[in-house]
Scaffold this motif. Structure first.
Motif, PDB file in Angstrom:
ATOM      1  N   ALA A 123      -6.097  -1.670  11.333  1.00 60.02           N
ATOM      2  CA  ALA A 123      -7.397  -2.230  10.935  1.00 60.02           C
ATOM      3  C   ALA A 123      -7.356  -2.870   9.550  1.00 60.02           C
ATOM      4  O   ALA A 123      -8.065  -3.848   9.294  1.00 60.02           O
ATOM      5  CB  ALA A 123      -8.469  -1.135  10.969  1.00 60.02           C
ATOM      6  N   VAL A 124      -6.565  -2.325   8.652  1.00 60.85           N
ATOM      7  CA  VAL A 124      -6.581  -2.854   7.285  1.00 60.85           C
ATOM      8  C   VAL A 124      -5.389  -3.756   6.978  1.00 60.85           C
ATOM      9  O   VAL A 124      -5.288  -4.280   5.866  1.00 60.85           O
ATOM     10  CB  VAL A 124      -6.665  -1.725   6.220  1.00 60.85           C
ATOM     11  CG1 VAL A 124      -7.911  -0.889   6.436  1.00 60.85           C
ATOM     12  CG2 VAL A 124      -5.405  -0.869   6.210  1.00 60.85           C
ATOM     13  N   TRP A 135     -12.660   4.899   4.354  1.00 59.94           N
ATOM     14  CA  TRP A 135     -12.856   3.736   5.215  1.00 59.94           C
ATOM     15  C   TRP A 135     -13.560   4.130   6.520  1.00 59.94           C
ATOM     16  O   TRP A 135     -14.503   3.489   6.960  1.00 59.94           O
ATOM     17  CB  TRP A 135     -11.483   3.106   5.501  1.00 59.94           C
ATOM     18  CG  TRP A 135     -11.496   1.947   6.439  1.00 59.94           C
ATOM     19  CD1 TRP A 135     -11.771   0.643   6.151  1.00 59.94           C
ATOM     20  CD2 TRP A 135     -11.221   2.002   7.853  1.00 59.94           C
ATOM     21  NE1 TRP A 135     -11.671  -0.123   7.278  1.00 59.94           N
ATOM     22  CE2 TRP A 135     -11.340   0.681   8.330  1.00 59.94           C
ATOM     23  CE3 TRP A 135     -10.872   3.026   8.739  1.00 59.94           C
ATOM     24  CZ2 TRP A 135     -11.128   0.358   9.677  1.00 59.94           C
ATOM     25  CZ3 TRP A 135     -10.664   2.708  10.072  1.00 59.94           C
ATOM     26  CH2 TRP A 135     -10.798   1.383  10.524  1.00 59.94           C
ATOM     27  N   GLU A 150      -8.086   6.212   4.177  1.00 55.80           N
ATOM     28  CA  GLU A 150      -8.521   6.201   5.578  1.00 55.80           C
ATOM     29  C   GLU A 150      -9.824   6.974   5.768  1.00 55.80           C
ATOM     30  O   GLU A 150     -10.715   6.534   6.497  1.00 55.80           O
ATOM     31  CB  GLU A 150      -7.431   6.786   6.492  1.00 55.80           C
ATOM     32  CG  GLU A 150      -7.911   6.838   7.948  1.00 55.80           C
ATOM     33  CD  GLU A 150      -6.817   7.062   8.959  1.00 55.80           C
ATOM     34  OE1 GLU A 150      -5.643   7.202   8.566  1.00 55.80           O
ATOM     35  OE2 GLU A 150      -7.140   7.081  10.169  1.00 55.80           O
ATOM     36  N   ARG A 161      -3.723 -10.637   3.316  1.00 54.81           N
ATOM     37  CA  ARG A 161      -4.505 -11.568   2.493  1.00 54.81           C
ATOM     38  C   ARG A 161      -4.132 -11.437   1.011  1.00 54.81           C
ATOM     39  O   ARG A 161      -3.952 -12.427   0.309  1.00 54.81           O
ATOM     40  CB  ARG A 161      -5.998 -11.280   2.670  1.00 54.81           C
ATOM     41  CG  ARG A 161      -6.897 -12.365   2.084  1.00 54.81           C
ATOM     42  CD  ARG A 161      -8.334 -11.885   2.004  1.00 54.81           C
ATOM     43  NE  ARG A 161      -8.495 -10.956   0.899  1.00 54.81           N
ATOM     44  CZ  ARG A 161      -9.268  -9.862   0.936  1.00 54.81           C
ATOM     45  NH1 ARG A 161      -9.947  -9.548   2.028  1.00 54.81           N
ATOM     46  NH2 ARG A 161      -9.361  -9.088  -0.115  1.00 54.81           N
ATOM     47  N   ARG A 162      -3.985 -10.199   0.552  1.00 53.05           N
ATOM     48  CA  ARG A 162      -3.620  -9.985  -0.856  1.00 53.05           C
ATOM     49  C   ARG A 162      -2.258 -10.604  -1.157  1.00 53.05           C
ATOM     50  O   ARG A 162      -2.047 -11.182  -2.231  1.00 53.05           O
ATOM     51  CB  ARG A 162      -3.639  -8.492  -1.197  1.00 53.05           C
ATOM     52  CG  ARG A 162      -5.046  -7.907  -1.179  1.00 53.05           C
ATOM     53  CD  ARG A 162      -5.041  -6.403  -1.417  1.00 53.05           C
ATOM     54  NE  ARG A 162      -6.403  -5.853  -1.329  1.00 53.05           N
ATOM     55  CZ  ARG A 162      -6.694  -4.564  -1.414  1.00 53.05           C
ATOM     56  NH1 ARG A 162      -5.731  -3.677  -1.587  1.00 53.05           N
ATOM     57  NH2 ARG A 162      -7.947  -4.151  -1.329  1.00 53.05           N
ATOM     58  N   PHE A 200       0.898  -1.148   0.000  1.00 51.33           N
ATOM     59  CA  PHE A 200       0.000   0.000   0.000  1.00 51.33           C
ATOM     60  C   PHE A 200       0.939   1.200   0.000  1.00 51.33           C
ATOM     61  O   PHE A 200       1.561   1.499   1.007  1.00 51.33           O
ATOM     62  CB  PHE A 200      -0.872  -0.074   1.251  1.00 51.33           C
ATOM     63  CG  PHE A 200      -1.732   1.136   1.526  1.00 51.33           C
ATOM     64  CD1 PHE A 200      -2.091   2.047   0.533  1.00 51.33           C
ATOM     65  CD2 PHE A 200      -2.219   1.354   2.807  1.00 51.33           C
ATOM     66  CE1 PHE A 200      -2.879   3.143   0.809  1.00 51.33           C
ATOM     67  CE2 PHE A 200      -3.021   2.443   3.103  1.00 51.33           C
ATOM     68  CZ  PHE A 200      -3.346   3.339   2.100  1.00 51.33           C
ATOM     69  N   TYR A 210      -5.797   3.048  11.679  1.00 56.26           N
ATOM     70  CA  TYR A 210      -6.256   2.601  10.360  1.00 56.26           C
ATOM     71  C   TYR A 210      -5.354   1.499   9.814  1.00 56.26           C
ATOM     72  O   TYR A 210      -5.814   0.494   9.288  1.00 56.26           O
ATOM     73  CB  TYR A 210      -6.299   3.796   9.404  1.00 56.26           C
ATOM     74  CG  TYR A 210      -6.499   3.412   7.954  1.00 56.26           C
ATOM     75  CD1 TYR A 210      -7.713   2.925   7.494  1.00 56.26           C
ATOM     76  CD2 TYR A 210      -5.442   3.522   7.050  1.00 56.26           C
ATOM     77  CE1 TYR A 210      -7.882   2.558   6.169  1.00 56.26           C
ATOM     78  CE2 TYR A 210      -5.606   3.170   5.715  1.00 56.26           C
ATOM     79  CZ  TYR A 210      -6.828   2.685   5.284  1.00 56.26           C
ATOM     80  OH  TYR A 210      -6.981   2.321   3.977  1.00 56.26           O
ATOM     81  N   VAL A 270      -6.066  -7.093   5.347  1.00 60.63           N
ATOM     82  CA  VAL A 270      -6.442  -7.079   3.924  1.00 60.63           C
ATOM     83  C   VAL A 270      -5.189  -7.199   3.058  1.00 60.63           C
ATOM     84  O   VAL A 270      -5.160  -7.960   2.075  1.00 60.63           O
ATOM     85  CB  VAL A 270      -7.208  -5.789   3.570  1.00 60.63           C
ATOM     86  CG1 VAL A 270      -7.505  -5.746   2.072  1.00 60.63           C
ATOM     87  CG2 VAL A 270      -8.475  -5.663   4.396  1.00 60.63           C
ATOM     88  N   TRP A 271      -4.176  -6.464   3.433  1.00 61.90           N
ATOM     89  CA  TRP A 271      -2.940  -6.477   2.626  1.00 61.90           C
ATOM     90  C   TRP A 271      -2.210  -7.801   2.800  1.00 61.90           C
ATOM     91  O   TRP A 271      -1.606  -8.304   1.842  1.00 61.90           O
ATOM     92  CB  TRP A 271      -2.066  -5.283   3.002  1.00 61.90           C
ATOM     93  CG  TRP A 271      -2.728  -4.015   2.545  1.00 61.90           C
ATOM     94  CD1 TRP A 271      -3.567  -3.214   3.265  1.00 61.90           C
ATOM     95  CD2 TRP A 271      -2.694  -3.477   1.228  1.00 61.90           C
ATOM     96  NE1 TRP A 271      -4.039  -2.195   2.472  1.00 61.90           N
ATOM     97  CE2 TRP A 271      -3.519  -2.317   1.221  1.00 61.90           C
ATOM     98  CE3 TRP A 271      -2.041  -3.839   0.045  1.00 61.90           C
ATOM     99  CZ2 TRP A 271      -3.715  -1.546   0.091  1.00 61.90           C
ATOM    100  CZ3 TRP A 271      -2.223  -3.064  -1.082  1.00 61.90           C
ATOM    101  CH2 TRP A 271      -3.054  -1.920  -1.057  1.00 61.90           C
TER     102      TRP A 271
END
Lengths: 287, 783
Positions: free
Chosen positions: A270-271, B774, B771, A277-278, A185, A267, A274-275
């Motif tokens: 939290a994400v 989201w 962000e 998983r990718r 990201f 943030y 996702v990264w």
């Protein structure tokens, strides 16, 4: 954007570079200059001297020796990205090198300078931690090899001491059945990793027999993700299994997360899954 | 050939020198004996200066002088604003070139060092010791206007620089009787213009003659001369301003800056040429910013989607001081465009221009109009959502029908010409709007979140009638002038007062002359940017160079043609009324093969052996053109985005821009202007923001932090047009420099909000970072 005054020495050998480092306290090594020169121009540092190692041929090149790769410290990101050997034996590293900065940066920046600077938002350290790389260091007391897990010690802090010169990065070649991936990201301005994930999954008959996952960008030092790796090992590489394993990353991140104006620590935490998983999906796809 | 040259996409003649690095910018100017200035700038957003110790800096190697505000106070008049907006209770704060007692933003000049080399100058800047007493700072314009906010200038209550109102129709009644009212609070974040070339000045003062030459990265050298003369006291006739190659401006090179005057001051004091070129970090801190509005907007409508009223309050941050054109940007160029492309019977806007402890704000590409278009087009989408109507349909129901020669609107303007419905329908047809909506619905079935955004717009360009300029307090005229000079061989020199800096008028202006008098554009050279060898002009901004300067040029070329016809008639021993013309050939009607070419006539007029009675020698003409009205380009844009809800990432999948700037002199250059403008507008929607922390430090202080658009994040921009000539312009053109930015920010914003509709999120503050998107989803889901 005008650097303060500094002395300049050009080393003609690794040995001479070491001598110059030791005889010029506070001096900095100059390779590609892509971390050092901006720091000087912004007057954030004022080293008394630079020791230019940029022309040392002995620090260049990519060598494959049986089951391992040896990358000279002066190998540029562009050379890493374009190397057929690397694409075959350590594709995650080639991928990571191909998404650093922009072409101008990749043409000048070196792997040695990159890892020695140890910027937490850098791409290569995350991959090198995942792949179990080690670093060859020439110091006052001779040569030594430090594994990646011990090399990166903190934000912009490494095992390199005064008078040490990083000469090469060694890493194992990809074993049969292993898929690798690096996803990131990227910060929209700097293109540094806000979150970077490297994954290496060895797959046999649809099952994951070995997993190595490292995360960077959101942590001060790239981290292996043992919870994710544990959830993967022995299991299927189906999408839901990868997603479930990726969700485990929260347990591996620790408390010390990086945040900034663009992306807060909260943030990023939290994400992160996702990264991860990718990255797992891409690695499984490549296996 | 010549008949077709208007409208031909010939290559820009500017480009070879630009892309090969052989252009000469201000920083490339090097003069014998030249020395270098470096500015010490305030690290505090607001502080009292207790003392300054320059001794160590003055004693450093290579240093010629260190000056502070005490040195310049007598020599330099306060930095003026050039837009004294009437009926606004305008409060112009004292703006010293070098701060004296107080610094008011990070970047305020505190001292200047002049040294033999740049490195020595910067080394010595670090040695100037300033004792500051930090004061409370405020950077948000709305907060700065509240009681109890830090007071930035003595005697200016509430930090209010101006309060301006525009109103038309009965807005109270419109809201009282509305079936539906939608509202939104919108923040137009601060942007950094980021011209590729940072600002620079080289000043040379010749004591023996009292003459000053200032090389300067400016969009308007004649205005710069006017203002520089007023501030430095050098008479206008002894002051020459040269804008060499200028690497972009986007509004940031309209202003004449404190550092320019300080550089002049140093050159005059020292008697040596002085160069100052800002670093990129300095550019971020001290070159003007754009936008910075907090907007509270309400729209009233009927149940069937007809807009009946628009009411808003805007707090416009102007920064610590009033930059050259600052007061007019959030008012005249913003409020007058409130009703956009719609027939809205009642509007009212209150604009509060507010001083803050931040970099002064100026025009930034679009300058007030993107901020107005955003409010209106955002609220139209809100209205569509509220009524369950398609956003395209709501627009259809409100668009002003086609008009060819004047349409008055509620803000008092008269638009020149427009066909807004045709623009919208062409856009929708090209984009395949109905199919896109079907694809969007299908994608949602599969869990993907596509969004389609629309905006229509009209902007005010071609500034403007000088009489209006006077009425709105602009301290200058707004006409343009041109001189066309034919040399004996038929080659042409054109001299213009405007000062293009990347827009390509050296090419398009040659095309205008070529198409009017039948020479090859290769035979026409265009001069601009030097006050000593070009006629007066009011500069390049507001998409006015072609709209106003191009008109002056076309009329001048027509004068040449008229004179050429008289000379040709004389040479052919014919009556003028029997003459005909085609493609550079002047001939007696019916005998085109025995005519005189424009080159023949140029030679005969210049040697003047045989001129008609009473006709002057030479072939040269000039025109001062003051437009009778503004021009009003318009268009409609569409964007398709995909939002990834799990991370908040936005991918821009498609962008279609339809812009009507009237007849296109060079469609390739028009497309280039649209591309650049669209991308800058997208940058505001998705990436760009000048971030200050609460103490007034600029957090996004480098290009590592401030995210400019990058090619790999953008789709191919599909460029469409319609052609609606301006009825009052000699060649019908309206201007296109800003078109792309006017609609693109809100188009992309509307697309993202359309993608987010299933989540029922409220407003999201720009830029729409992952962000923020989201978080908006999380909050809407109660997460």
């Amino acid at each position: 954007m005008f650097a303060p005054q500094f002395g300049y020495h050009r080393a003609s050998s690794v040995a001479e570079a070491g001598e110059l480092l030791r005889s010029n306290p506070g001096a900095k090594l100059l390779a590609g200059g892509h971390s050092l020169i901006p720091v000087l121009k912004l007057r954030l540092a004022a080293p008394p001297a630079l020791i230019d190692i940029g022309r040392l041929a002995e620090l260049r090149g990519i060598a494959v020796d049986g089951g391992s790769l040896r990358l000279g410290a002066l190998t540029t990101h562009a050379e890493l990205a374009a190397s057929p050997e690397l694409q075959r034996h350590a594709p995650a590293l080639a991928q990571a090198a191909s998404v650093i900065g922009d072409p101008a940066v990749r043409n000048r920046g070196t792997i040695g300078g990159n890892v020695a600077h140890a910027d937490p938002a850098s791409d290569l350290p995350t991959v090198l931690v995942a792949l179990g790389a080690a670093f060859e260091i020439a110091g006052a007391g001779g040569e030594r090899t430090v594994p990646a897990a011990e090399f990166f010690q903190g934000m912009m802090a490494t095992a390199l001491g005064d008078g040490d010169l990083l000469t090469a990065v060694v890493l194992p070649a990809r074993p049969p059945g292993q898929g690798q991936a690096y996803v990131k990201f990227a910060h929209p301005a700097s293109r540094y990793a806000v979150i970077g994930v490297a994954a290496a999954l060895t797959v046999s008959d649809g099952a994951c027999t070995a997993a190595a996952v490292a995360v960077g960008g959101l942590v001060p030092v790239p981290l292996r993700a043992p919870s994710v790796e544990g959830a993967l090992a022995g299991g299927p590489v189906a999408a839901d299994a990868l997603a479930a394993a990726a969700d485990r990353v929260a347990a591996d991140l620790g408390d010390d997360l990086i945040g900034d104006v663009f992306a807060s620590a909260e943030y990023r935490r939290a994400v992160a899954a996702v990264w991860v998983r990718r990255a797992l999906e891409a690695a499984a796809q490549a296996a | 050939m010549s008949a077709k040259i208007f409208g031909s996409g010939i290559r820009r003649r500017e480009d070879p020198r630009l892309v090969t690095g052989s252009a000469t910018y201000t920083d490339d100017i090097t003069l014998p004996g030249m020395v270098y200035a470096a500015m010490l700038r305030s690290p505090h957003a607001h502080a009292r200066i207790r003392s300054i110790d320059t001794a160590a800096a003055a004693a450093a190697p290579g240093v010629l002088a260190v000056y502070t505000g005490a040195d310049t106070a007598e020599a330099l008049a306060p930095v003026p604003t050039a837009w004294l907006l009437p009926d606004s209770d305008l409060q112009v704060a004292d703006y010293p070139a070098i701060a004296r007692d107080t610094v008011r933003y990070v970047g305020d000049i505190v001292a200047v060092v002049v040294a033999e080399s740049r490195y020595q100058a910067y080394d010595a800047v670090d040695l100037v010791a300033v004792d500051y007493e930090p004061l409370p700072a405020v950077v948000d314009p709305e907060l700065a206007s509240r009681p109890g906010a830090p007071q930035i200038h003595d005697g200016i209550a509430g930090n209010q620089a101006l309060h301006w109102t525009v109103a038309g129709g009965d807005v109270e009644a419109a809201f009282a009787s509305a079936d539906v009212v939608v509202e939104e609070r919108i923040v137009q974040q601060r942007l950094i213009p980021n011209a590729m070339e940072t600002r620079s000045a080289v000043a040379r003062f010749t004591r023996a003659s009292g003459e000053l030459t200032l090389w300067n990265t400016t969009q308007n050298p004649h205005i710069a001369r006017f203002i520089c003369s007023a501030v430095t006291g050098v008479p206008e006739d002894r002051l020459r301003v040269i804008a060499p190659e200028v690497g972009g401006g986007f509004g940031s090179k309209i202003a004449v800056y404190p550092a320019d005057f300080v550089t002049v001051f140093c050159a005059m004091r020292l008697g040596r040429p002085v160069k100052w070129t800002e670093t990129r970090s300095e550019n971020y801190q001290a070159t003007t910013h754009g936008r910075d509005h907090v907007q509270q907007v309400e729209l009233a409508a009927t149940r069937d989607g007809r807009i009946t009223g628009l009411r808003c309050s805007v707090w416009a941050g102007l920064g610590a001081y009033l930059s050259t054109a600052a007061p007019g940007i959030p008012t005249i160029l913003h409020g007058l465009m409130l009703s956009g492309v719609y027939d809205i019977p009642a509007v009212k806007e209150d604009v509060y221009g507010i001083y803050t402890n931040a970099t002064p704000v100026e025009a930034y590409r679009g300058a007030g109009r993107p901020e107005a278009t955003f409010m209106l087009e955002r609220l139209v989408d809100r209205l569509a959502g509220e009524l369950g109507l398609d956003p395209a349909e709501v627009r259809r129901r409100n668009l002003i029908p086609r008009f060819e020669d004047g349409h008055p609107v509620v803000t008092g303007l008269t638009y020149d010409s427009g066909d807004y419905p045709a623009a919208l329908e062409k856009l929708l047809a090209h984009a395949g709007y109905d199919r896109l909506r079907a694809e969007q619905a299908a994608a949602r079935e599969r869990g993907r979140h596509l969004g389609i955004g629309l905006a229509t717009y009209v902007e005010i360009c071609g500034l403007g009638p000088s009489q209006v300029a006077g009425a709105i307090g602009f301290q200058g005229g707004l006409w343009e002038s041109a001189i066309v000079r034919f040399h004996p061989s038929g080659k042409v020199h054109v001299f213009i007062g405007a000062s293009p800096h990347g827009q390509g008028e050296e090419t398009t202006f040659a095309q205008i002359v070529a198409s009017e008098v039948g020479v090859s554009p290769d035979d026409v050279k265009v001069f601009h940017g030097d006050t000593d060898n070009t006629p007066m002009g009011w500069g390049t901004y507001g998409s006015r160079t072609t709209a106003v300067g191009g008109a002056a040029l076309a009329l001048t070329a027509r004068k040449i043609k008229e004179k050429a016809k008289i000379v040709a008639a004389h040479l052919l021993e014919a009556a003028v009324e029997d003459m005909d013309y085609e493609d550079g050939n002047f001939f007696v009607k019916g005998s085109p093969d025995r005519g005189k070419t424009i080159q023949d006539i140029a030679l005969m007029a210049n040697v003047s052996w045989n001129m008609p009675e009473g006709v002057e020698s030479g072939l040269e003409a000039s025109t001062f053109y003051d437009p009778p009205n503004f021009t009003f380009p318009f268009g409609a844009h569409l964007a398709v985005v995909e939002v990834h809800p799990e991370t908040g990432q936005v991918d821009l999948l498609r962008y279609v821009a339809l812009d009507d700037c009237g007849p296109q002199i060079n469609p390739v250059i028009v497309a280039g202007q649209v591309h650049g403008g669209v991308v800058q507008g997208i940058g505001q929607a998705l990436w760009e923001e000048a971030v200050y922390d609460e103490s007034g430090q600029l957090v996004s202080g480098t290009m590592l932090d401030y995210a400019l658009p990058r090619a790999d994040r953008l789709p191919e921009i599909e460029v469409l047009s319609t052609v609606t000539p301006s009825p009052h312009h000699p060649i019908g053109v309206k201007g296109v420099g800003e078109a792309g930015t006017i609609a693109s920010t809100v188009t992309v914003y509307n697309a993202v909000m359309d993608a987010l509709r299933p989540f029922r999120v409220g407003a999201v503050t720009m830029p729409l970072t992952p962000e923020r998107v989201w978080r908006a989803i999380q909050e809407a889901q109660g997460g």
